[in-house]
Design a protein around this motif. Structure first.
Motif, PDB file in Angstrom:
ATOM      1  N   ARG A 133       0.813  -1.042  -0.083  1.00 25.74           N
ATOM      2  CA  ARG A 133       0.062   0.200  -0.054  1.00 25.74           C
ATOM      3  C   ARG A 133       0.778   1.418  -0.040  1.00 25.74           C
ATOM      4  O   ARG A 133       1.815   1.039   0.607  1.00 25.74           O
ATOM      5  CB  ARG A 133      -0.903  -0.038   1.334  1.00 25.74           C
ATOM      6  CG  ARG A 133      -1.960  -1.419   1.331  1.00 25.74           C
ATOM      7  CD  ARG A 133      -3.091  -0.842   2.071  1.00 25.74           C
ATOM      8  NE  ARG A 133      -2.853  -0.624   3.467  1.00 25.74           N
ATOM      9  CZ  ARG A 133      -3.607  -0.195   4.469  1.00 25.74           C
ATOM     10  NH1 ARG A 133      -5.085   0.073   3.875  1.00 25.74           N
ATOM     11  NH2 ARG A 133      -3.455  -0.065   5.671  1.00 25.74           N
ATOM     12  N   TYR A 134       0.424   2.194  -0.607  1.00 26.95           N
ATOM     13  CA  TYR A 134       0.976   3.702  -0.802  1.00 26.95           C
ATOM     14  C   TYR A 134       0.015   4.674  -0.470  1.00 26.95           C
ATOM     15  O   TYR A 134      -1.148   4.760  -1.214  1.00 26.95           O
ATOM     16  CB  TYR A 134       1.492   3.915  -2.001  1.00 26.95           C
ATOM     17  CG  TYR A 134       2.224   5.165  -2.415  1.00 26.95           C
ATOM     18  CD1 TYR A 134       3.443   5.402  -1.933  1.00 26.95           C
ATOM     19  CD2 TYR A 134       1.401   6.236  -2.837  1.00 26.95           C
ATOM     20  CE1 TYR A 134       3.883   6.981  -2.093  1.00 26.95           C
ATOM     21  CE2 TYR A 134       1.959   7.605  -3.054  1.00 26.95           C
ATOM     22  CZ  TYR A 134       3.175   7.559  -2.469  1.00 26.95           C
ATOM     23  OH  TYR A 134       3.593   9.141  -2.731  1.00 26.95           O
ATOM     24  N   LEU A 135       0.027   5.491   0.638  1.00 26.92           N
ATOM     25  CA  LEU A 135      -0.640   6.382   0.963  1.00 26.92           C
ATOM     26  C   LEU A 135      -0.140   7.719   1.106  1.00 26.92           C
ATOM     27  O   LEU A 135       0.640   7.921   2.266  1.00 26.92           O
ATOM     28  CB  LEU A 135      -1.329   6.027   2.311  1.00 26.92           C
ATOM     29  CG  LEU A 135      -1.947   4.534   2.356  1.00 26.92           C
ATOM     30  CD1 LEU A 135      -2.375   4.250   3.885  1.00 26.92           C
ATOM     31  CD2 LEU A 135      -3.201   4.398   1.675  1.00 26.92           C
ATOM     32  N   GLU A 136      -0.676   8.576   0.348  1.00 24.41           N
ATOM     33  CA  GLU A 136      -0.143  10.046   0.419  1.00 24.41           C
ATOM     34  C   GLU A 136      -1.256  11.255   0.790  1.00 24.41           C
ATOM     35  O   GLU A 136      -2.478  11.051   0.089  1.00 24.41           O
ATOM     36  CB  GLU A 136       0.480  10.368  -1.061  1.00 24.41           C
ATOM     37  CG  GLU A 136       1.294  11.618  -0.805  1.00 24.41           C
ATOM     38  CD  GLU A 136       2.163  12.088  -2.106  1.00 24.41           C
ATOM     39  OE1 GLU A 136       2.556  13.077  -2.326  1.00 24.41           O
ATOM     40  OE2 GLU A 136       2.395  11.098  -3.046  1.00 24.41           O
ATOM     41  N   SER A 137      -0.814  11.917   1.738  1.00 20.34           N
ATOM     42  CA  SER A 137      -1.849  13.084   2.166  1.00 20.34           C
ATOM     43  C   SER A 137      -1.599  14.198   1.334  1.00 20.34           C
ATOM     44  O   SER A 137      -0.725  14.180   0.461  1.00 20.34           O
ATOM     45  CB  SER A 137      -1.590  13.321   3.390  1.00 20.34           C
ATOM     46  OG  SER A 137      -2.023  12.123   4.241  1.00 20.34           O
ATOM     47  N   ASP A 138      -2.864  15.092   1.306  1.00 21.98           N
ATOM     48  CA  ASP A 138      -2.631  16.274   0.607  1.00 21.98           C
ATOM     49  C   ASP A 138      -1.574  17.142   0.666  1.00 21.98           C
ATOM     50  O   ASP A 138      -0.949  17.775   0.162  1.00 21.98           O
ATOM     51  CB  ASP A 138      -3.873  17.202   0.784  1.00 21.98           C
ATOM     52  CG  ASP A 138      -4.095  18.364  -0.076  1.00 21.98           C
ATOM     53  OD1 ASP A 138      -3.776  18.195  -1.234  1.00 21.98           O
ATOM     54  OD2 ASP A 138      -4.231  19.488   0.396  1.00 21.98           O
TER      55      ASP A 138
END
Length: 249
Positions: A133-138
């Motif tokens: 998984r790859y999760l990037e925030s604003d």
């Protein structure tokens, strides 16, 4: 006079025979082309625009869906279509021999400039057991890595029914006790492993017990400092490398 009539009759008979033969040939060709259209098993396209593709077996059993967000499959677990409050992200959803979802590759936005990508594989009749998984925030911070989960040996819909029933108990003590009992009986999803990069720019290997409690933590901090920590069930560090400095008496 009679000879002329015979000649005309012979010519007409010859023309009729020709028309019959011509009609027969045309009909035969039409039949061949009609049935050959059904026999085509492979076609080549240079480019195709499509909103959804269903990959099925010869008996019609669904095995994979490739779709945009609007037409994405909600998933099936334990033979039941998953009820979702919002649209599912675009991507590929896999289905096993039982007809249940068994994971997939999905991606989407995560608020403003943020986005995410996820490739996961599920336990039979249950949810994800491992995934990348790859999760990037604003704000640009992100986490990426390999994750593993412990799933109970019961269908996920049964697990959620039990959890919802426990969570609806009006007495707070009884509610906490019922949920804790599910943890103790290994009836809830728990995190077992994370290997990757955290949002604070540290790199970490985190191993947890069957109840989801961290027990071993190997980390390299953003400044390059390495640490290895062993934790007890309450989360307290029982041993670490390098050893923590002893307090002076």
């Amino acid at each position: 006079m009679l000879s002329w009539r015979n000649q005309m009759k012979t010519k007409l008979e010859r023309d009729v025979r020709f028309l019959k033969i011509y009609a027969g040939i045309v009909t035969l060709l039409c039949v061949v082309f009609f049935f050959s259209g059904f026999a085509i098993q492979k076609q080549k396209f240079e480019e195709i625009d499509v909103e959804r593709i269903n990959i099925v077996e010869k008996d019609g059993k669904l095995r994979m869906v490739i779709s945009n967000q609007a037409r994405q499959h909600p998933g099936i677990v334990n033979g039941k279509v998953i009820k979702r409050n919002a649209q599912r992200p675009p991507g590929m959803i896999f289905f096993n021999h039982l007809g249940d979802e068994m994971g997939g590759l999905i991606f989407g936005d995560n608020g403003g400039n943020g986005h995410f990508g996820s490739l996961t594989f599920d336990k039979v009749r249950n949810d994800q057991t491992m995934g990348f998984r790859y999760l990037e925030s604003d704000n640009g911070t992100y986490q990426s890595g390999l994750e593993m989960w412990q799933q109970p040996n019961i269908p996920s819909d049964v697990m959620m029914e039990k959890y919802d029933a426990a969570n609806k108990l009006s007495d707070e003590a009884a509610r906490k006790a019922a949920i804790q009992k599910m943890f103790d009986n290994n009836e809830l999803t728990t995190n077992r492993l994370f290997l990757g990069k955290r949002r604070d720019n540290s790199a970490m290997l985190l191993l947890s017990d069957i109840k989801g409690k961290p027990r071993i933590r190997l980390v390299v901090l953003p400044d390059g400092t390495p640490k290895l920590e062993f934790l007890d069930e309450a989360g307290a560090i029982t041993y670490s490398l390098p050893e923590a400095p002893k307090l002076k008496e």
